[in-house]
Motif scaffolding. Structure first.
Motif: not given
Length: 335
Positions: A26-31, A91-97, A102-104, A188-193
């Motif tokens: 689950l990507l929590l994203g920026l907010s 970025i595309p995955k962030l935009l889709v989520n 969705s956060k998955s 706790p990020h917007f991508f898998c780091e």
């Protein structure tokens, strides 16, 4: 994605010690504030489009203008291509989520994203080093520049950079696939780091951390040392030039590259130093936007605003396309 899924299945079968049962992260994203999601979507979509368009224009300008078929602009077009891939990794995955609320992200998708992020960020670092070497040869050995920076040698430098970083990203992915995770993991990020994934594993991560830090020192640290060495020689050569106009002309060819180096290394180093103090802080995630999104977006502006050749090539490219469009419109009108 299918290729990576096969790779994941192969490693799980080949190495029985890998007992990972997790199917997604689950990507929590920026907010997590629902009211901010439209703003985040619009902002990142705009930055992504500007980044892709700006870097694409740099590539088209260097290809279309024969005056730019030189080692300097060949090396400039390569980071532009890498930056397009770099931003397209996250970025595309962030935009889709964000759009789907969705956060998955699947396990295979997360490993894929991490692999390509390591690849393209490493390529950015290596290409910055190669560009520093190009400026070093041009300023310190101008009479031998054409002999040293042959097209074959330039292509070889880029090819070696690709090979090293592909092997590095592949190796880090294999190391990551050896780790086990609990289910329903939140990143706790917007991508898998890489650093975040290692800290989320429930198995022993000592080897992964050692490999991660050794790779960072050897690759990123070694590349940065190469940049420092090149510019130490460049500064010595510029100081030896007698005329002020000559010193200014020599230094002006390095300003754009230096700006990108400071922007990329400054932001990325700041993020990783802050993450060492507060590994899961939301501020660290927000700060990582600087080197993963803002820097690739700013690079075309930095390289083109101070470069007369690039601006001239872009102007010719726009004029050529305008003429083509006008001809097509006239033909349609006649028909």
């Amino acid at each position: 994605m299918a290729l990576v899924s096969c790779f994941v299945s192969y490693v799980n079968h080949r190495y029985p010690g890998n007992e990972t049962q997790i199917s997604e992260f689950l990507l929590l994203g920026l907010s997590e504030d629902p009211e901010l999601q439209p703003l985040i979507f619009g902002l990142f979509l705009s930055m992504y489009l500007v980044s892709v368009l700006g870097n694409l224009l740099i590539i088209l300008a260097t290809i279309s203008d024969s005056h730019l078929h030189t080692p300097m602009y060949f090396f400039l077009s390569n980071p532009s291509f890498v930056d397009i891939c770099f931003t397209s990794t996250t970025i595309p995955k962030l935009l889709v989520n964000t759009k789907t609320q969705s956060k998955s992200i699947t396990y295979a998708g997360c490993i894929t994203q991490m692999c390509f992020f390591i690849l393209f960020s490493g390529l950015d670092i290596f290409l910055l080093t190669i560009m520093a070497y190009d400026r070093f040869v041009a300023i310190c050995h101008p009479l031998h520049y054409v002999v040293i920076m042959k097209p074959q040698f330039c292509c070889l430098l880029v090819l070696v950079s690709w090979i090293i970083n592909i092997l590095h990203s592949w190796f880090q992915s294999i190391m990551m696939l050896q780790l086990s995770f609990f289910t329903n993991l939140e990143i706790p990020h917007f991508f898998c780091e890489l650093n975040h994934l290692v800290h989320l594993a429930c198995s022993d991560t000592f080897v992964n951390e050692v490999v991660m830090y050794i790779a960072a020192v050897l690759l990123a640290g070694g590349a940065f040392a190469g940049i420092l060495y090149s510019y130490s020689k460049i500064v010595s050569s510029i100081c030896a030039i007698s005329s002020a106009q000559g010193r200014y002309k020599a230094f002006s060819t390095c300003v754009s590259h230096l700006s990108v180096v400071f922007l990329f290394y400054g932001t990325s180093l700041g993020v990783y130093l802050s993450s060492a103090v507060t590994p899961n802080a939301r501020s660290t995630t927000t700060a990582s936007v600087m080197y993963s999104v803002v820097t690739p977006m700013m690079n075309p502006f930095i390289y083109s605003l101070r470069n007369k050749d690039i601006k001239r090539a872009l102007r010719r490219l726009c004029e050529r396309e305008t003429v083509k469009v006008s001809v097509v419109l006239r033909l349609r009108t006649c028909l």
